[in-house]
Design a protein around this motif. Structure first.
Motif, PDB file in Angstrom:
ATOM      1  N   UNK A  38      58.537  12.590  15.342  1.00  0.00           N
ATOM      2  CA  UNK A  38      59.672  13.235  15.101  1.00  0.00           C
ATOM      3  C   UNK A  38      60.405  13.544  13.652  1.00  0.00           C
ATOM      4  N   UNK A  39      60.183  12.338  12.937  1.00  0.00           N
ATOM      5  CA  UNK A  39      60.348  12.269  11.637  1.00  0.00           C
ATOM      6  C   UNK A  39      59.839  12.775  10.662  1.00  0.00           C
ATOM      7  N   UNK A  40      58.600  13.289  11.105  1.00  0.00           N
ATOM      8  CA  UNK A  40      57.595  14.014   9.964  1.00  0.00           C
ATOM      9  C   UNK A  40      57.882  15.525   9.902  1.00  0.00           C
ATOM     10  N   UNK A  41      57.681  15.978   8.570  1.00  0.00           N
ATOM     11  CA  UNK A  41      58.304  17.235   8.263  1.00  0.00           C
ATOM     12  C   UNK A  41      57.774  18.466   9.150  1.00  0.00           C
ATOM     13  N   UNK A  42      56.386  18.233   9.683  1.00  0.00           N
ATOM     14  CA  UNK A  42      55.878  19.097  10.620  1.00  0.00           C
ATOM     15  C   UNK A  42      56.896  19.189  11.660  1.00  0.00           C
ATOM     16  N   UNK A  43      57.153  18.191  12.190  1.00  0.00           N
ATOM     17  CA  UNK A  43      58.131  18.193  13.410  1.00  0.00           C
ATOM     18  C   UNK A  43      59.479  18.948  13.250  1.00  0.00           C
ATOM     19  N   UNK A  44      60.124  18.626  11.921  1.00  0.00           N
ATOM     20  CA  UNK A  44      61.243  19.453  11.706  1.00  0.00           C
ATOM     21  C   UNK A  44      60.878  21.039  11.779  1.00  0.00           C
ATOM     22  N   UNK A  45      59.595  21.305  11.104  1.00  0.00           N
ATOM     23  CA  UNK A  45      59.450  22.805  10.985  1.00  0.00           C
ATOM     24  C   UNK A  45      59.073  23.359  12.495  1.00  0.00           C
TER      25      UNK A  45
END
Length: 70
Positions: A38-45
């Motif tokens: 959840x902390x990865x940039x991909x998850x934020x995207x």
């Protein structure tokens, strides 16, 4: 015949405490992996894209309701 380890009964069956500890360890590992994902940039995207789609769906539904006079 070899002596079973401390986490097993004399019949070679794992103890309840051993099984519970293994399950708790696996659950903690899974929780940690989920938090890292959840902390990865991909998850934020993905979260942003999901929010944008949900907003577009709400807007479309409102448009349909207005066109039907509701």
């Amino acid at each position: 015949m070899s002596e079973p380890g401390p986490d097993y009964t004399a019949d070679g069956v794992p103890t309840f405490d051993f099984v519970r500890d293994r399950i708790e360890q696996r659950a903690a590992t899974a929780d940690g992996a989920g938090e890292l994902d959840a902390a990865t940039p991909e998850a934020h995207d993905l979260d942003r894209q999901e929010a944008e789609r949900a907003e577009a769906a709400r807007a479309k539904l409102e448009e349909i309701r207005r066109s039907l006079g509701g």
